[in-house]
Design an enzyme around this catalytic site. Structure first.
Site, PDB file in Angstrom:
ATOM      1  N   GLN A 192      -2.280  38.925  -4.167  1.00 30.04           N
ATOM      2  CA  GLN A 192      -1.329  38.862  -3.060  1.00 30.04           C
ATOM      3  C   GLN A 192      -2.016  38.488  -1.748  1.00 30.04           C
ATOM      4  OE1 GLN A 192       0.484  42.711  -3.548  1.00 30.04           O
ATOM      5  NE2 GLN A 192      -1.477  43.648  -4.003  1.00 30.04           N
ATOM      6  N   HIS A 250       5.124  58.644   2.903  1.00 28.73           N
ATOM      7  CA  HIS A 250       4.312  59.267   1.855  1.00 28.73           C
ATOM      8  C   HIS A 250       4.696  60.727   1.616  1.00 28.73           C
ATOM      9  CE1 HIS A 250       1.665  55.692   2.692  1.00 28.73           C
ATOM     10  NE2 HIS A 250       1.808  55.655   1.387  1.00 28.73           N
ATOM     11  N   GLU A 260      -3.185  52.370  -1.020  1.00 31.70           N
ATOM     12  CA  GLU A 260      -3.616  52.828   0.308  1.00 31.70           C
ATOM     13  C   GLU A 260      -4.267  54.209   0.257  1.00 31.70           C
ATOM     14  OE1 GLU A 260       0.189  52.834   1.861  1.00 31.70           O
ATOM     15  OE2 GLU A 260       0.458  50.681   1.591  1.00 31.70           O
ATOM     16  N   ASP A 295      -4.093  51.283  -9.802  1.00 32.57           N
ATOM     17  CA  ASP A 295      -3.603  50.162  -8.980  1.00 32.57           C
ATOM     18  C   ASP A 295      -4.243  48.889  -9.507  1.00 32.57           C
ATOM     19  OD1 ASP A 295      -2.317  50.033  -5.800  1.00 32.57           O
ATOM     20  OD2 ASP A 295      -3.275  48.260  -6.675  1.00 32.57           O
ATOM     21  N   ASP A 331      -3.594  47.610 -14.926  1.00 30.79           N
ATOM     22  CA  ASP A 331      -2.155  47.431 -14.907  1.00 30.79           C
ATOM     23  C   ASP A 331      -1.533  48.774 -15.315  1.00 30.79           C
ATOM     24  OD1 ASP A 331       0.223  45.226 -15.327  1.00 30.79           O
ATOM     25  OD2 ASP A 331       0.358  46.873 -16.773  1.00 30.79           O
ATOM     26  N   ALA A 332      -0.679  49.312 -14.452  1.00 29.25           N
ATOM     27  CA  ALA A 332      -0.164  50.670 -14.677  1.00 29.25           C
ATOM     28  C   ALA A 332       0.571  50.767 -16.009  1.00 29.25           C
ATOM     29  CB  ALA A 332       0.760  51.079 -13.529  1.00 29.25           C
ATOM     30  N   ASP A 341       4.506  54.201  -6.630  1.00 30.86           N
ATOM     31  CA  ASP A 341       4.362  53.717  -5.246  1.00 30.86           C
ATOM     32  C   ASP A 341       4.047  52.233  -5.320  1.00 30.86           C
ATOM     33  OD1 ASP A 341       4.043  53.557  -2.542  1.00 30.86           O
ATOM     34  OD2 ASP A 341       2.070  54.490  -2.502  1.00 30.86           O
ATOM     35  N   PRO A 351       4.366  40.997  -9.095  1.00 32.75           N
ATOM     36  CA  PRO A 351       3.729  41.697 -10.210  1.00 32.75           C
ATOM     37  C   PRO A 351       4.475  42.961 -10.625  1.00 32.75           C
ATOM     38  CG  PRO A 351       2.538  42.130  -8.164  1.00 32.75           C
ATOM     39  CD  PRO A 351       3.630  41.164  -7.832  1.00 32.75           C
TER      40      PRO A 351
END
Lengths: 306, 306, 306, 306
Positions: D35, D66, D90, D110, D142-143, D160, D169
């Site tokens: 990205q 959050h 983050e 992530d 990849d989750a 998240d 994605p």
């Protein structure tokens, strides 16, 4: 080939923030004696009213603002019969107040007759039926002077004013002196509610928290509440002062019962008992900051919104 | 209090550049079979025509563009009788050509009849008198196919096309193959002129210099000239190819004499002998870069404007 | 997926016109004693200098502006030895003047030392070699006061000032009184040239035409010329007043001969004999409007650019 | 003289809506494997992170997002020990989860390591202490694949993710198939919560209501809640699915008791018992529209955010 949008309404929301809304057409653009008026059609918000370059209402979410402004105060009053509206030229605030069966008269004082007429023409749904309603009394006047001169009392007073921008007509309607005048125009369990500007982390301290603090000088029960207003670009703040009941102590079921008894419930899109609870459930940081505000707004020390 | 402007036309001039023009009203917005059409009124440029989001003409300075496009070529031809216009749907290119008394017929071929009609309706001054002129012949067609099929010859051919944007209808009208077709449709001292896109340091190499280079493959005399077009946001380029006279070798006094003899002089606002000299007096860097361009545009290797 | 640009420099070019230039980075942003200074890097114009929010120079086309400002006046003077520059803090005006071998001293007076230092730091190419040149004399002062107090004469005076915006520091440097002072500081065949604001159909009458008219009160020979400046968003105007030669009467070949004799020719990118002719060949409408201007700018009746 | 702002971040919030935020500096701008990343400093929102041109977090209000994402789910679980975070690069989501004393391990997956590293560098406060916490386990993967391959169970799963934009994605992480996978990775009273895109009248139906409907296919208890996010330009939606407790049935006092018992209460700025009630008190129209949504999102019929 070309997928962009060409025509945009640009609005400065804050010195460091502006917004572009795609434009469909410019319906009206002119000046009244008091302010610049713009009425435009947009694909995202429907028809929009701007005064002095600031969005006042949109077809998309005016119901959110007007229901949030009117119903919590009316519901918190045990038997509202007479209602005063300062400002509210669009007619939508009166529309909401008149939904309550108990209400026998709504007096609305707006200084700008031209805006009232433009709204009747271009936003007929905002005031649908209001100006023909025998319980409704509209006069063109300065709200403060009117209240000073006419000593009549009201059960609920609703301030639907433009923001207190520098040199604007509403600055002195956000002061302790004016709120003291309002208190003297309330019946025994009377309630005053005012729109109180944006309530975000960026700008709650411009109007919202000082007005909250100032109300506490004048009214025994004071509550703040907020609602996200997409068309305003900000979550919006309201402050309520009560001589009687505490609106934040009401339960959802009681609110719904009152709405039903007054014949209002089925007509509302935004507000009901659940949302009443939501309105008064502020984020922790905002409760803390409202409570720690020290500035009392007076004529000598007014507050201004950008 | 409020001195800003609310409503704006935003136009992407280049990937790294956009422009906002204050809007007065949105006159028309729609799609033809070929393109998006927008017509808006603005305080700075008057009424504006946009196709696919790009400004094509403004009331303020359309005369600059159309006089610059038409008169140098007509003046450089000793006796222009028949003129062909490819594109030119606004009618203003024909309007300028028809001013020359020598011209007996102007054939205009535009692919988008709707744009022609919208312009007649919303920009009547652009084509004032043109469509009623017996010397004017307008047909809706593809300019290339028309020229391929009709073997008639012209003294002057004027290309007033939209820019060659990717997937746009005009891409193949900026190629060597098309220019060769044009050359075969010219009389002995015939001249072709085309608008050739922006001519600034930022983007002269997108269309202007390759078209100049490509003309040199096809015509014995080739000249480039430019004019600042405020409403386009750029100085604009034109390329002329001549089988006869070199327009850059003419003196101001001769240009004025020709204009006078053809009854044109008094009607022009932008162009005359002095301006003719100015048009062909390019900055040094631009002359060097035009001469050093090597790309010939062909159907196999087209060029695109952003 | 994402092909847009996020960061933009927005510049109000006119009340009804603004421009967005994609930003690469914000190099410097601050206030001197006199003005806001912004220096940013952009993909389209390279590095840009803005004073009070208005573009003053860009890497892309500063050479166009500075060559157009300096060389026509120097070429029109038969033997320029001493040159005065009012303003010109970027150093590029001096850089151009010092190219002429005949010039023995260039005195530059700018009021804002900080801008001069910021330019030396962030735009080293603008003043390359200038501040080390023994023929160059820079002083921080008010240009008018300096000229009033020092009675020295100059062959060429170049005014490279910020535009006369309301309450700005340059307003009184665009008046008949100041031009009379300049005339008294010229040698026998002396020449004054000033930048004179935008010269487009939209705004030529704000500064360009009144300055032209005012020069005619003071100098026997007065000429206006223009050049399209992409980074300024407008074609730009200049006005020249001469006690000797008429620059518009020179031929291209003579200009080139002078440039060559003074060792300048090879170094220029924009200006030469052909471009000299182009500069003074104004569009017909502009010549007419300049000649019909009646406003003389005086201290009592100053003129302002938006 | 000049009171404007020059440098702006422009963000398209919706096809018909964009926003300008005054820029102080461009801290970082680049592309990872997945990205576009932009990090800028602004006077209104502090430092901002944008992915593919969309605001992900700001210093001003990341705590709101959050805290709202993490605590309602953790509080609704009687004894959360193991937490899974999908996305969350983050580090702030993990920061909030780790506040709960009961939590013994937080696994964060992530896909974009570069974003994680950029955030650690440029937003150190977001993940303060997280990456050094022995209870925290971060892996680049990849989750979905990770959860398919590792059959471990979690008490709470927090999604998240970036929004499901076309060709982005995250599209398949907003489908019934993925939610079924998540349900199979939950312990007996497990809870899943996901950010669910904007929740305003303009766009609740793009992601929020279909995700709500889809959750109802998979989880026995499903709740939606919202929070106004100034930096996102919209009120934001979240959807929670529970195998055990119903978060909307909890009282404020109980929430506060749990927070206190887990040592969280004093550290939170946005969330507490009162705000818990507020989060789940949706406007009437939104409750109705969520309940009347019929679209179930599947891999075969994904949903997209503008």
């Amino acid at each position: 080939m070309y997928e962009g949008k060409l025509n945009w309404l640009l609005e400065r929301l804050h010195p460091d923030l502006f917004r572009g809304v795609a434009l469909e057409s410019i319906v009206y653009s002119g000046r009244t004696q008091f302010q610049e008026v713009s009425i435009v059609d947009t694909p995202s918000f429907g028809r929009l009213l701007l005064l002095d370059g600031k969005t006042q209402s949109s077809e998309l979410d005016e119901f959110v603002y007007h229901e949030a402004l009117v119903h919590p105060a009316l519901v918190a009053h045990p038997h509202p019969v007479s209602v005063f509206i300062g400002g509210g030229g669009e007619g939508a605030t009166a529309r909401e107040a008149l939904r309550h069966r108990t209400v026998q008269n709504v007096t609305m004082i707006d200084i700008d007759q031209e805006v009232v007429e433009l709204c009747r023409k271009y936003f007929p749904e905002f005031s649908r039926g209001v100006f023909e309603n025998p319980r409704f009394d509209f006069r063109v006047a300065d709200a403060r002077r009117f209240l000073e001169e006419e000593e009549r009392l009201y059960d609920v007073i609703i301030l639907d004013l433009t923001d207190p921008v520098e040199e604007g007509p509403s600055v002195f309607l956000y002061t302790k002196e004016f709120y003291e005048l309002l208190r003297n125009r309330l019946t025994r369990e009377g309630i005053v509610v005012t729109q109180a500007g944006p309530a975000t982390l960026l700008n709650y301290q411009e109007v919202f928290s000082p007005v909250f603090r100032t109300f506490k000088e004048v009214f025994p029960v004071v509550r703040a509440y907020t609602v996200p207003m997409l068309s305003f670009g900000f979550t919006w703040g309201f402050v309520m002062g009560s001589l009687g009941r505490d609106p934040a102590a009401m339960e959802a079921s009681e609110v719904d019962r009152i709405l039903e008894a007054r014949g209002v419930q089925e007509e509302l899109r935004f507000y009901d008992g659940i949302q009443h609870i939501g309105l008064f459930s502020l984020p922790r940081y905002l409760r803390i900051r409202l409570e720690s505000e020290t500035r009392v707004v007076t004529q000598a020390h007014p507050t201004f919104l950008f």
